[in-house]
Design an enzyme around this catalytic site. Structure first.
Site, PDB file in Angstrom:
ATOM      1  CB  SER A  50      -0.963  -0.008   1.191  1.00 19.23           C
ATOM      2  OG  SER A  50      -0.271  -0.230   2.395  1.00 19.23           O
ATOM      3  CG  HIS A  96      -4.009  -0.647  -2.056  1.00 21.72           C
ATOM      4  ND1 HIS A  96      -4.582   0.568  -2.384  1.00 21.72           N
ATOM      5  CD2 HIS A  96      -3.699  -0.558  -0.744  1.00 21.72           C
ATOM      6  CE1 HIS A  96      -4.595   1.355  -1.327  1.00 21.72           C
ATOM      7  NE2 HIS A  96      -4.067   0.694  -0.306  1.00 21.72           N
ATOM      8  CE  LYS A 153      -7.636   0.682   0.895  1.00 19.58           C
ATOM      9  NZ  LYS A 153      -6.813  -0.299   1.588  1.00 19.58           N
TER      10      LYS A 153
END
Ligand code: PLP
Length: 399
Positions: A187, A215, A246
């Site tokens: 990240s 991610h 996300k």
């Protein structure tokens, strides 16, 4: 108020301020996007995980509104007590199909998925082997477990160092189960875990693998299915964690794996057992976001076009993007103070991007972390680059 507590809090806060580590979140006055209103002014936002722009997509918003009409705003209880609403069940079935796994269990966040899953799948007879740059939520999940995991006992390997991982596995043969856990995309650096090598070592030394694809979800692999898909490792990664907060633009986390894994977590995953389910509108919005990801390639194409262009622009202007392979684009500064000054000067130029400094990253490895996404225009990125160049020239300290 207890005086001892209050004076301790004041002292600790002062110490954070003294070390320049004191955080004050800025106020966002608009929905998430490439350009936002923040603290009352317009800025280019290079600090969001809303990779595909789904957080404010009209189709997703509409799905949430319809779900409020149909289901109300709350789930009412923990799922095994209050009953699982159909929308929650539908989301899990669709996620399992998307991930090419038998089963998925949704938690209220990626963080809780880690803290629910990790301690549930190991015992005191087991060992957890971790990459040194794993995310804080993995570290907390590992700490909640009864397994051996400590760095001081040699169970944390140098970042992506496969020789070091193999050494851990050799030393771990006396344990009952061996678990390897890694971020899929790291990240803070934006590099990708060497998953094919990790899986091969796991198979050789009878270990199982958990990958945290927070991610990578919506970013890597077919339609954003994650690192296992990216590397063609379907069926060979035992436990995959994905986030719904996300790229999917809403909130939540999930564990993807076998039927038995899901059944076990329903019975032993503490945040599942003791915390209320998502509001139904969250599940409905996520079903729509997932459908968009699987049928409309445009947001992912725009994300990657922007990510490649942004990195190329920075490199051409002489910035070091630290080996990033994904949209997470660190801009190397080095010195902690210089990075923090750079963050403030960028803000003055209308660019919101955060300095990441020790202890989040190593000492002397301070950087500005930038996140181009699908909602940025060419003009946004051009303007942001101008600000970076101007600020660097004023500071004179960035390589
Ligand atoms: C952001 C992140 C999480 C937490 O996910 P949330 O859904 O925001 O709770 C977990 N792991 C990694 C690697 C992350 O980057």
């Amino acid at each position: 108020m207890n005086d001892t507590l209050q004076s301790w809090l004041k002292g600790e806060l002062q110490s954070l301020r003294d070390q320049n580590l004191y955080k004050v979140p800025r106020i966002l006055n608009s929905p998430a996007g490439g350009r936002v209103q923040m603290d009352g002014r317009e800025v280019i936002n290079l600090s969001s995980n809303n990779y595909l722009g789904l957080a404010n997509d009209p189709r997703v918003r509409q799905a949430a509104e319809e779900a409020i009409e149909r289901w109300g705003v709350g789930a009412g209880a923990v799922r095994w007590i209050g009953g699982t609403m159909e929308v929650h069940d539908e989301l899990e079935r669709k996620l399992a199909e998307f991930k090419h796994v038998d089963s998925v269990l949704v938690f209220t966040g990626g963080f809780t998925a880690n803290s629910g899953c990790i301690p549930a799948v190991v015992t005191k007879d087991d060992v957890i082997i971790s990459d040194e740059l794993n995310h804080a939520s993995i570290i907390d999940g590992v700490r909640l477990s009864a397994a051996s995991y400590k760095k001081s006992d040699g169970w944390v390997y140098a970042h992506k160092d496969m020789d070091a991982l193999e050494d851990c596995l050799k030393r771990a043969q006396g344990f009952k189960k061996r678990m390897i856990i890694t971020d899929g995309v790291f990240s803070m650096d934006g590099d990708i875990a060497p998953l094919p090598e990790i899986v091969a070592l796991a198979e050789q030394y009878d270990a199982f693998v958990m990958v945290d694809d927070a991610h990578a979800s919506g970013v890597l692999g077919k339609n954003g299915a994650g690192t296992a898909s990216h590397f063609g490792l379907y069926g060979r990664v035992d436990i995959q964690l994905g986030t719904l907060s996300k790229a999917l633009g809403v909130i939540g986390g999930y564990i993807a794996g076998s039927h038995e894994l899901k059944d076990w977590l329903i019975n032993r995953g503490r945040p599942y057992l003791f915390s209320t389910a998502h509001p139904p509108m969250v599940a409905a919005a996520l079903i729509k976001a997932l459908e968009i990801m699987q049928t409309d390639p445009t947001p992912m194409e725009r994300l990657w076009a922007n990510a490649r262009r942004w990195k190329a622009m920075l490199n051409e202007a002489g910035f070091d993007t630290m080996g990033s392979e994904t949209p997470i684009t660190p801009v190397y500064v080095g010195d902690e103070g210089a990075a923090q000054r750079m963050e403030r000067m960028l803000w003055d130029e209308g660019v919101y991007a955060l300095a990441i400094v020790y202890p989040t990253v190593g000492l002397g490895k301070a950087r500005i972390r930038t996140m181009p996404n699908a909602t940025h225009t060419e003009e946004d990125l051009d303007q942001a680059l101008k600000a970076f160049v101007k600020v660097r020239d004023q500071l004179g300290a960035v390589r």
